[in-house]
Design a protein around this motif. Sequence first.
Motif, PDB file in Angstrom:
ATOM      1  N   LEU A  82     -34.041 -17.265  25.244  1.00 23.15           N
ATOM      2  CA  LEU A  82     -34.114 -16.158  26.566  1.00 23.15           C
ATOM      3  C   LEU A  82     -33.915 -14.867  25.466  1.00 23.15           C
ATOM      4  O   LEU A  82     -34.584 -13.531  25.884  1.00 23.15           O
ATOM      5  N   ALA A  83     -33.124 -15.481  24.046  1.00 22.84           N
ATOM      6  CA  ALA A  83     -33.373 -14.590  22.997  1.00 22.84           C
ATOM      7  C   ALA A  83     -32.308 -14.894  21.424  1.00 22.84           C
ATOM      8  O   ALA A  83     -32.018 -15.943  21.895  1.00 22.84           O
ATOM      9  N   VAL A  84     -32.388 -14.682  20.301  1.00 16.57           N
ATOM     10  CA  VAL A  84     -31.804 -14.325  19.531  1.00 16.57           C
ATOM     11  C   VAL A  84     -30.995 -14.078  18.843  1.00 16.57           C
ATOM     12  O   VAL A  84     -31.796 -12.684  18.887  1.00 16.57           O
ATOM     13  N   LYS A  85     -29.584 -13.771  18.331  1.00 16.46           N
ATOM     14  CA  LYS A  85     -28.582 -13.133  17.884  1.00 16.46           C
ATOM     15  C   LYS A  85     -28.570 -13.388  16.443  1.00 16.46           C
ATOM     16  O   LYS A  85     -28.011 -15.066  15.959  1.00 16.46           O
ATOM     17  N   ALA A  86     -28.618 -12.853  15.737  1.00 15.92           N
ATOM     18  CA  ALA A  86     -28.507 -13.352  14.122  1.00 15.92           C
ATOM     19  C   ALA A  86     -27.036 -12.211  13.793  1.00 15.92           C
ATOM     20  O   ALA A  86     -26.625 -11.668  13.480  1.00 15.92           O
ATOM     21  N   GLY A  87     -26.533 -13.077  12.289  1.00 14.54           N
ATOM     22  CA  GLY A  87     -25.673 -12.384  11.604  1.00 14.54           C
ATOM     23  C   GLY A  87     -25.726 -12.923  10.549  1.00 14.54           C
ATOM     24  O   GLY A  87     -26.465 -14.050  10.076  1.00 14.54           O
ATOM     25  N   LYS A  88     -24.999 -12.428   9.718  1.00 15.80           N
ATOM     26  CA  LYS A  88     -24.931 -12.801   7.721  1.00 15.80           C
ATOM     27  C   LYS A  88     -23.383 -12.855   7.473  1.00 15.80           C
ATOM     28  O   LYS A  88     -22.708 -12.468   8.168  1.00 15.80           O
ATOM     29  N   LEU A  89     -22.808 -13.276   7.259  1.00 21.98           N
ATOM     30  CA  LEU A  89     -22.085 -13.875   6.066  1.00 21.98           C
ATOM     31  C   LEU A  89     -22.555 -14.072   4.230  1.00 21.98           C
ATOM     32  O   LEU A  89     -22.829 -15.214   4.106  1.00 21.98           O
ATOM     33  N   HIS A  90     -21.482 -13.325   3.361  1.00 25.44           N
ATOM     34  CA  HIS A  90     -21.232 -13.773   2.041  1.00 25.44           C
ATOM     35  C   HIS A  90     -21.674 -14.900   2.346  1.00 25.44           C
ATOM     36  O   HIS A  90     -20.338 -15.621   2.407  1.00 25.44           O
ATOM     37  N   ARG A  91     -22.025 -15.914   0.507  1.00 23.57           N
ATOM     38  CA  ARG A  91     -21.819 -17.012   0.458  1.00 23.57           C
ATOM     39  C   ARG A  91     -21.540 -17.812  -0.558  1.00 23.57           C
ATOM     40  O   ARG A  91     -21.542 -16.740  -2.196  1.00 23.57           O
ATOM     41  N   ASP A 118     -19.664 -20.051   4.485  1.00 21.71           N
ATOM     42  CA  ASP A 118     -18.828 -21.895   4.250  1.00 21.71           C
ATOM     43  C   ASP A 118     -19.278 -22.147   5.574  1.00 21.71           C
ATOM     44  O   ASP A 118     -19.608 -21.809   6.623  1.00 21.71           O
ATOM     45  N   ARG A 119     -19.330 -23.429   5.671  1.00 16.92           N
ATOM     46  CA  ARG A 119     -19.154 -24.803   6.717  1.00 16.92           C
ATOM     47  C   ARG A 119     -18.635 -24.012   7.496  1.00 16.92           C
ATOM     48  O   ARG A 119     -19.780 -23.832   8.608  1.00 16.92           O
ATOM     49  N   ALA A 120     -17.626 -24.315   7.814  1.00 16.83           N
ATOM     50  CA  ALA A 120     -16.478 -24.250   9.022  1.00 16.83           C
ATOM     51  C   ALA A 120     -16.867 -22.371  10.231  1.00 16.83           C
ATOM     52  O   ALA A 120     -17.452 -22.165  10.428  1.00 16.83           O
ATOM     53  N   GLY A 121     -16.514 -21.604   8.591  1.00 17.70           N
ATOM     54  CA  GLY A 121     -17.173 -19.594   9.173  1.00 17.70           C
ATOM     55  C   GLY A 121     -18.947 -19.263   9.286  1.00 17.70           C
ATOM     56  O   GLY A 121     -19.207 -19.368  10.790  1.00 17.70           O
ATOM     57  N   SER A 122     -19.561 -20.664   8.785  1.00 16.71           N
ATOM     58  CA  SER A 122     -21.169 -20.129   9.162  1.00 16.71           C
ATOM     59  C   SER A 122     -21.431 -21.091  11.068  1.00 16.71           C
ATOM     60  O   SER A 122     -22.430 -20.696  11.255  1.00 16.71           O
ATOM     61  N   TYR A 123     -21.131 -22.239  11.404  1.00 15.00           N
ATOM     62  CA  TYR A 123     -20.313 -22.274  12.949  1.00 15.00           C
ATOM     63  C   TYR A 123     -19.799 -21.809  13.203  1.00 15.00           C
ATOM     64  O   TYR A 123     -20.530 -20.649  14.626  1.00 15.00           O
ATOM     65  N   ALA A 124     -19.019 -20.878  12.573  1.00 13.62           N
ATOM     66  CA  ALA A 124     -18.212 -20.034  14.463  1.00 13.62           C
ATOM     67  C   ALA A 124     -19.036 -18.665  14.311  1.00 13.62           C
ATOM     68  O   ALA A 124     -19.150 -17.889  14.958  1.00 13.62           O
ATOM     69  N   GLY A 125     -19.144 -18.290  12.719  1.00 20.56           N
ATOM     70  CA  GLY A 125     -20.550 -16.936  13.325  1.00 20.56           C
ATOM     71  C   GLY A 125     -21.768 -16.860  14.238  1.00 20.56           C
ATOM     72  O   GLY A 125     -21.909 -16.677  14.836  1.00 20.56           O
ATOM     73  N   GLU A 153     -23.957 -27.513  23.435  1.00 23.63           N
ATOM     74  CA  GLU A 153     -22.921 -27.102  21.917  1.00 23.63           C
ATOM     75  C   GLU A 153     -23.561 -28.799  21.385  1.00 23.63           C
ATOM     76  O   GLU A 153     -23.740 -28.376  19.777  1.00 23.63           O
ATOM     77  N   ASN A 154     -23.714 -29.977  21.895  1.00 22.32           N
ATOM     78  CA  ASN A 154     -24.302 -30.926  21.342  1.00 22.32           C
ATOM     79  C   ASN A 154     -25.698 -30.343  20.086  1.00 22.32           C
ATOM     80  O   ASN A 154     -26.160 -31.674  19.453  1.00 22.32           O
ATOM     81  N   VAL A 155     -26.224 -29.557  20.722  1.00 26.62           N
ATOM     82  CA  VAL A 155     -28.125 -29.440  20.100  1.00 26.62           C
ATOM     83  C   VAL A 155     -27.663 -28.388  19.041  1.00 26.62           C
ATOM     84  O   VAL A 155     -28.780 -27.996  18.327  1.00 26.62           O
ATOM     85  N   GLY A 156     -26.719 -28.134  18.952  1.00 25.91           N
ATOM     86  CA  GLY A 156     -26.339 -27.016  17.575  1.00 25.91           C
ATOM     87  C   GLY A 156     -26.606 -27.509  16.571  1.00 25.91           C
ATOM     88  O   GLY A 156     -26.378 -28.720  16.453  1.00 25.91           O
ATOM     89  N   ALA A 157     -26.973 -27.076  14.762  1.00 20.80           N
ATOM     90  CA  ALA A 157     -26.754 -27.326  13.734  1.00 20.80           C
ATOM     91  C   ALA A 157     -26.627 -26.569  12.862  1.00 20.80           C
ATOM     92  O   ALA A 157     -26.683 -25.434  12.528  1.00 20.80           O
ATOM     93  N   GLN A 158     -26.352 -27.398  12.004  1.00 27.69           N
ATOM     94  CA  GLN A 158     -26.327 -26.482  10.679  1.00 27.69           C
ATOM     95  C   GLN A 158     -27.289 -27.333   9.261  1.00 27.69           C
ATOM     96  O   GLN A 158     -27.058 -28.175   9.044  1.00 27.69           O
ATOM     97  N   TYR A 159     -28.359 -26.178   8.380  1.00 25.95           N
ATOM     98  CA  TYR A 159     -29.455 -27.163   7.235  1.00 25.95           C
ATOM     99  C   TYR A 159     -28.491 -26.128   6.355  1.00 25.95           C
ATOM    100  O   TYR A 159     -27.863 -24.918   6.222  1.00 25.95           O
ATOM    101  N   ARG A 160     -28.590 -26.754   5.476  1.00 25.83           N
ATOM    102  CA  ARG A 160     -28.679 -26.777   3.789  1.00 25.83           C
ATOM    103  C   ARG A 160     -30.034 -26.683   3.508  1.00 25.83           C
ATOM    104  O   ARG A 160     -30.251 -27.034   2.443  1.00 25.83           O
TER     105      ARG A 160
END
Lengths: 195, 296
Positions: B256-265, B203-210, B153-160
């Motif tokens: 092992l795997a990459v899984k991606a989703g999107k949310l409108h911004r 948004d910031r919170a939704g993006s992390y949760a997503g 959990e500690n190595v999760g990250a968010q970019y702008r």
Amino acid sequence: MAKDAIRLDLPVSEEMLRSLRIGDEVLIGGTVVTARDVAHKFMVEKKPEFLRPVLRGAVIYHCGPIMKRAGEEWKVIAAGPTTSSREEPYQADVIETYRVAGVIGKGGMGEKTSAALKQFGAVYFHAVGGAGTLLAACVRRVREVLMLDEFGAPEAFWVLDVADFPAVVTMDSAGGSLHREVLKASEERLKGLLG
Amino acid sequence: MAGFVEWGLELIRRTTSDLSPDVEAAIRAARDREDEGTTARNVMDVIVRNVELARSGGTPICQDTGLVGFFVHVPRGTDTEGIRADLVEAVRRATKEGLLRSNAVDPLTGRNSGDNVGAGLPYVAFDFDDASEAGPGEAVVTVDLMLKGGGSENVGAQYRLPDATLKAGRDVRGVEKCVLDAIHKAQGFGCAPGIIGVCVGGDRAGSYAGAKKQLLRPLDDRNPDPDLAGLEERLLPALNELGVGPMGFGGKTTVLAVKAGKLHRHPASFFVSIAYCCWADRRRRLVVRDGVAELV
């Protein structure tokens, strides 16, 4: 671990420890003592005498195990490594005070610890993170537990007899660090990938 | 009739000690990719043996039994608060039984609640619109449990975006650069090889949760969105080219795997979030169909 893993049955000579190099795979046997955050703070601030005979020549293990009591006996249920970098402010002092053979943990440590390994001929061993059940199975006997009432089970000093505990030398007494090398190599590759 | 307390307890019991087949298959494939005699191969061997040993003995795969998260899909009109209370009770009992280490600490007092229950913990999220598990007229509740280790959990990250340091613009290539940078920075700290969840936008919170929600997908599925599928397919080999390897010792498999989703911004914001899950990706699904529970 590997066919040509080095057996390290503690206690071993300083000469033996100084001969180990990053990338060496070892199977550790002998006395391993768990210590994490509260324990490290305690060792540095109080420098308790009763730990000297326990720790001399032994290896400190950054681990907060899951323990179970069965009658008079304690049993280790899961005991993988925890992140070592939190002990960076204390580790060099602990190595100097208690003259341990080394430290087992995960993620590697910083320059201060690296310098202490060099000065006192100690080694940083990296265990396989997440392998809680397998590493618990390497414990032959729980010899004693210190500061259990004061610190609680995950933070107490568990004095363990282990056998064939697999680990990799990732920081040696010649100043080498596998973490530094892998970081540098992946930095180069990242540059290429970013274009 | 049994209820969500008993079912939740069983779900936790199984999840702590037995990896789901898709994760185990990915770990074994990664082991086979590494050359014999290398440290990377030997580390993967230890991981495989640990997985087998935990399953046969019913013991925790890792002593960090993680943050407890339930993602629940229910039909409309369901008593969600009743299910929530039962799942919280299941967590309490599981902690008492020694299945879970107590990981709920008050950030101001430093006190550990001792039962894995506290403000925001366990995490229980409800979703009403997923009817994929239900046939006509069926009342189906699915509960996805995720036990996620603290180190990862500690190595999760968010970019702008845009990001000047990475020379990353507001486009798919910019997104790729963020993920590459995050996994390089994570090195072995998140217990590599990891499983990567990505969320583009929101948004910031939704993006992390997503990003975290992406970690619930089976590793061998294919993204129905062709653009996101393309992103995943490009990122997997690129991230492995970083050479961080198992535990950060160097090697062929970094993820092992990459899984991606999107949310409108919002037009002004462009977030890219990365969730990292350690190789010990402990997740399981409970399906309750017309009052009959089954673990999948």
